[in-house]
Design a protein around this motif. Structure first.
Motif, PDB file in Angstrom:
ATOM      1  N   ILE A  42     -61.672  51.697  22.637  1.00 21.50           N
ATOM      2  CA  ILE A  42     -60.625  51.093  23.465  1.00 21.50           C
ATOM      3  C   ILE A  42     -59.482  52.086  23.593  1.00 21.50           C
ATOM      4  O   ILE A  42     -59.086  52.719  22.618  1.00 21.50           O
ATOM      5  CB  ILE A  42     -60.111  49.789  22.819  1.00 21.50           C
ATOM      6  CG1 ILE A  42     -61.247  48.784  22.677  1.00 21.50           C
ATOM      7  CG2 ILE A  42     -58.953  49.206  23.620  1.00 21.50           C
ATOM      8  CD1 ILE A  42     -60.884  47.574  21.841  1.00 21.50           C
ATOM      9  N   ARG A  43     -58.942  52.178  24.783  1.00 20.32           N
ATOM     10  CA  ARG A  43     -57.799  53.058  25.039  1.00 20.32           C
ATOM     11  C   ARG A  43     -56.741  52.263  25.801  1.00 20.32           C
ATOM     12  O   ARG A  43     -57.055  51.585  26.781  1.00 20.32           O
ATOM     13  CB  ARG A  43     -58.243  54.265  25.858  1.00 20.32           C
ATOM     14  CG  ARG A  43     -57.084  55.155  26.265  1.00 20.32           C
ATOM     15  CD  ARG A  43     -57.547  56.375  26.978  1.00 20.32           C
ATOM     16  NE  ARG A  43     -58.070  57.286  25.950  1.00 20.32           N
ATOM     17  CZ  ARG A  43     -58.838  58.310  26.197  1.00 20.32           C
ATOM     18  NH1 ARG A  43     -59.224  58.579  27.414  1.00 20.32           N
ATOM     19  NH2 ARG A  43     -59.256  59.086  25.228  1.00 20.32           N
ATOM     20  N   ALA A  44     -55.487  52.345  25.352  1.00 24.85           N
ATOM     21  CA  ALA A  44     -54.385  51.698  26.061  1.00 24.85           C
ATOM     22  C   ALA A  44     -54.162  52.423  27.388  1.00 24.85           C
ATOM     23  O   ALA A  44     -54.139  53.658  27.429  1.00 24.85           O
ATOM     24  CB  ALA A  44     -53.112  51.729  25.217  1.00 24.85           C
ATOM     25  N   VAL A  45     -54.041  51.662  28.470  1.00 29.92           N
ATOM     26  CA  VAL A  45     -53.846  52.233  29.810  1.00 29.92           C
ATOM     27  C   VAL A  45     -52.822  51.392  30.571  1.00 29.92           C
ATOM     28  O   VAL A  45     -52.399  50.341  30.106  1.00 29.92           O
ATOM     29  CB  VAL A  45     -55.177  52.260  30.610  1.00 29.92           C
ATOM     30  CG1 VAL A  45     -56.190  53.177  29.958  1.00 29.92           C
ATOM     31  CG2 VAL A  45     -55.742  50.865  30.779  1.00 29.92           C
ATOM     32  N   GLN A  46     -52.452  51.873  31.751  1.00 32.60           N
ATOM     33  CA  GLN A  46     -51.615  51.094  32.655  1.00 32.60           C
ATOM     34  C   GLN A  46     -52.393  50.890  33.941  1.00 32.60           C
ATOM     35  O   GLN A  46     -52.971  51.829  34.486  1.00 32.60           O
ATOM     36  CB  GLN A  46     -50.301  51.816  32.947  1.00 32.60           C
ATOM     37  CG  GLN A  46     -49.373  51.846  31.758  1.00 32.60           C
ATOM     38  CD  GLN A  46     -47.980  51.390  32.150  1.00 32.60           C
ATOM     39  OE1 GLN A  46     -47.564  51.548  33.284  1.00 32.60           O
ATOM     40  NE2 GLN A  46     -47.278  50.828  31.199  1.00 32.60           N
ATOM     41  N   GLU A  50     -48.925  47.634  34.812  1.00 32.57           N
ATOM     42  CA  GLU A  50     -49.053  46.679  33.699  1.00 32.57           C
ATOM     43  C   GLU A  50     -49.866  47.302  32.562  1.00 32.57           C
ATOM     44  O   GLU A  50     -50.824  48.031  32.799  1.00 32.57           O
ATOM     45  CB  GLU A  50     -49.764  45.405  34.176  1.00 32.57           C
ATOM     46  CG  GLU A  50     -49.040  44.653  35.276  1.00 32.57           C
ATOM     47  CD  GLU A  50     -47.758  43.993  34.787  1.00 32.57           C
ATOM     48  OE1 GLU A  50     -47.715  43.549  33.627  1.00 32.57           O
ATOM     49  OE2 GLU A  50     -46.797  43.945  35.580  1.00 32.57           O
ATOM     50  N   ASP A  51     -49.473  46.990  31.320  1.00 34.24           N
ATOM     51  CA  ASP A  51     -50.234  47.455  30.165  1.00 34.24           C
ATOM     52  C   ASP A  51     -51.588  46.757  30.128  1.00 34.24           C
ATOM     53  O   ASP A  51     -51.691  45.562  30.419  1.00 34.24           O
ATOM     54  CB  ASP A  51     -49.482  47.163  28.867  1.00 34.24           C
ATOM     55  CG  ASP A  51     -48.237  48.020  28.719  1.00 34.24           C
ATOM     56  OD1 ASP A  51     -48.190  49.108  29.312  1.00 34.24           O
ATOM     57  OD2 ASP A  51     -47.312  47.595  28.003  1.00 34.24           O
ATOM     58  N   ALA A  52     -52.621  47.507  29.783  1.00 34.72           N
ATOM     59  CA  ALA A  52     -53.974  46.965  29.692  1.00 34.72           C
ATOM     60  C   ALA A  52     -54.747  47.803  28.682  1.00 34.72           C
ATOM     61  O   ALA A  52     -54.224  48.781  28.135  1.00 34.72           O
ATOM     62  CB  ALA A  52     -54.663  46.997  31.056  1.00 34.72           C
ATOM     63  N   PHE A  53     -55.991  47.412  28.428  1.00 33.09           N
ATOM     64  CA  PHE A  53     -56.836  48.115  27.469  1.00 33.09           C
ATOM     65  C   PHE A  53     -58.180  48.396  28.116  1.00 33.09           C
ATOM     66  O   PHE A  53     -58.906  47.477  28.476  1.00 33.09           O
ATOM     67  CB  PHE A  53     -56.996  47.297  26.183  1.00 33.09           C
ATOM     68  CG  PHE A  53     -55.702  47.173  25.433  1.00 33.09           C
ATOM     69  CD1 PHE A  53     -55.381  48.083  24.446  1.00 33.09           C
ATOM     70  CD2 PHE A  53     -54.790  46.182  25.752  1.00 33.09           C
ATOM     71  CE1 PHE A  53     -54.174  48.000  23.777  1.00 33.09           C
ATOM     72  CE2 PHE A  53     -53.579  46.087  25.087  1.00 33.09           C
ATOM     73  CZ  PHE A  53     -53.269  46.992  24.095  1.00 33.09           C
ATOM     74  N   GLU A  67     -56.826  42.560  29.566  1.00 38.07           N
ATOM     75  CA  GLU A  67     -55.370  42.411  29.549  1.00 38.07           C
ATOM     76  C   GLU A  67     -54.767  42.645  28.176  1.00 38.07           C
ATOM     77  O   GLU A  67     -53.638  43.093  28.071  1.00 38.07           O
ATOM     78  CB  GLU A  67     -54.976  41.021  30.056  1.00 38.07           C
ATOM     79  CG  GLU A  67     -55.213  40.846  31.529  1.00 38.07           C
ATOM     80  CD  GLU A  67     -54.749  39.488  32.030  1.00 38.07           C
ATOM     81  OE1 GLU A  67     -54.099  38.744  31.264  1.00 38.07           O
ATOM     82  OE2 GLU A  67     -55.034  39.187  33.188  1.00 38.07           O
ATOM     83  N   ASP A  68     -55.513  42.310  27.116  1.00 42.06           N
ATOM     84  CA  ASP A  68     -54.994  42.568  25.768  1.00 42.06           C
ATOM     85  C   ASP A  68     -56.108  43.101  24.865  1.00 42.06           C
ATOM     86  O   ASP A  68     -57.285  43.016  25.189  1.00 42.06           O
ATOM     87  CB  ASP A  68     -54.308  41.340  25.165  1.00 42.06           C
ATOM     88  CG  ASP A  68     -55.220  40.152  24.964  1.00 42.06           C
ATOM     89  OD1 ASP A  68     -56.290  40.318  24.354  1.00 42.06           O
ATOM     90  OD2 ASP A  68     -54.849  39.055  25.412  1.00 42.06           O
ATOM     91  N   ARG A  69     -55.679  43.658  23.736  1.00 44.11           N
ATOM     92  CA  ARG A  69     -56.625  44.328  22.838  1.00 44.11           C
ATOM     93  C   ARG A  69     -57.655  43.353  22.276  1.00 44.11           C
ATOM     94  O   ARG A  69     -58.837  43.685  22.149  1.00 44.11           O
ATOM     95  CB  ARG A  69     -55.864  45.022  21.707  1.00 44.11           C
ATOM     96  CG  ARG A  69     -56.763  45.919  20.883  1.00 44.11           C
ATOM     97  CD  ARG A  69     -55.993  46.666  19.808  1.00 44.11           C
ATOM     98  NE  ARG A  69     -56.773  47.721  19.218  1.00 44.11           N
ATOM     99  CZ  ARG A  69     -57.824  47.538  18.420  1.00 44.11           C
ATOM    100  NH1 ARG A  69     -58.232  46.337  18.138  1.00 44.11           N
ATOM    101  NH2 ARG A  69     -58.470  48.572  17.918  1.00 44.11           N
TER     102      ARG A  69
END
Length: 87
Positions: A42-46, A50-53, A67-69
């Motif tokens: 999993i990598r945090a992205v935009q 908006e923040d997403a994973f 939408e969330d981890r």
């Protein structure tokens, strides 16, 4: 992409592969041959600000965005994949 293991963890490297010189180095093809195509990270992205994973296969192929981890982890588990930490 170069894939290695260290202390039991799979590490993905974006630089070109070097010749295998030690017992802890494994090529992407060798990893697939071991059945590790069921490995995901999993990598945090935009996405659209908006923040997403993002969920990626071991070889870096994008698979999905959550939408969330917790949703990302649940998606990996539901698809019988193994989550590995990304360093």
């Amino acid at each position: 992409m170069r894939v290695t293991t260290r202390n039991g963890r799979v590490l993905l490297h974006s630089e070109p592969a070097e010749p295998t010189t030690g017992p802890h180095m494994i090529s992407t093809g060798e990893l697939r041959g071991l059945g590790m195509e069921a490995v995901a990270y999993i990598r945090a992205v935009q996405v659209e600000g908006e923040d997403a994973f993002a969920i990626h296969a071991a070889d870096g192929t994008p698979l999905a965005v959550a939408e969330d981890r917790d949703d990302a982890v649940n998606a990996i588990v539901q698809h019988d994949m193994m989550l590995v930490p990304l360093h």
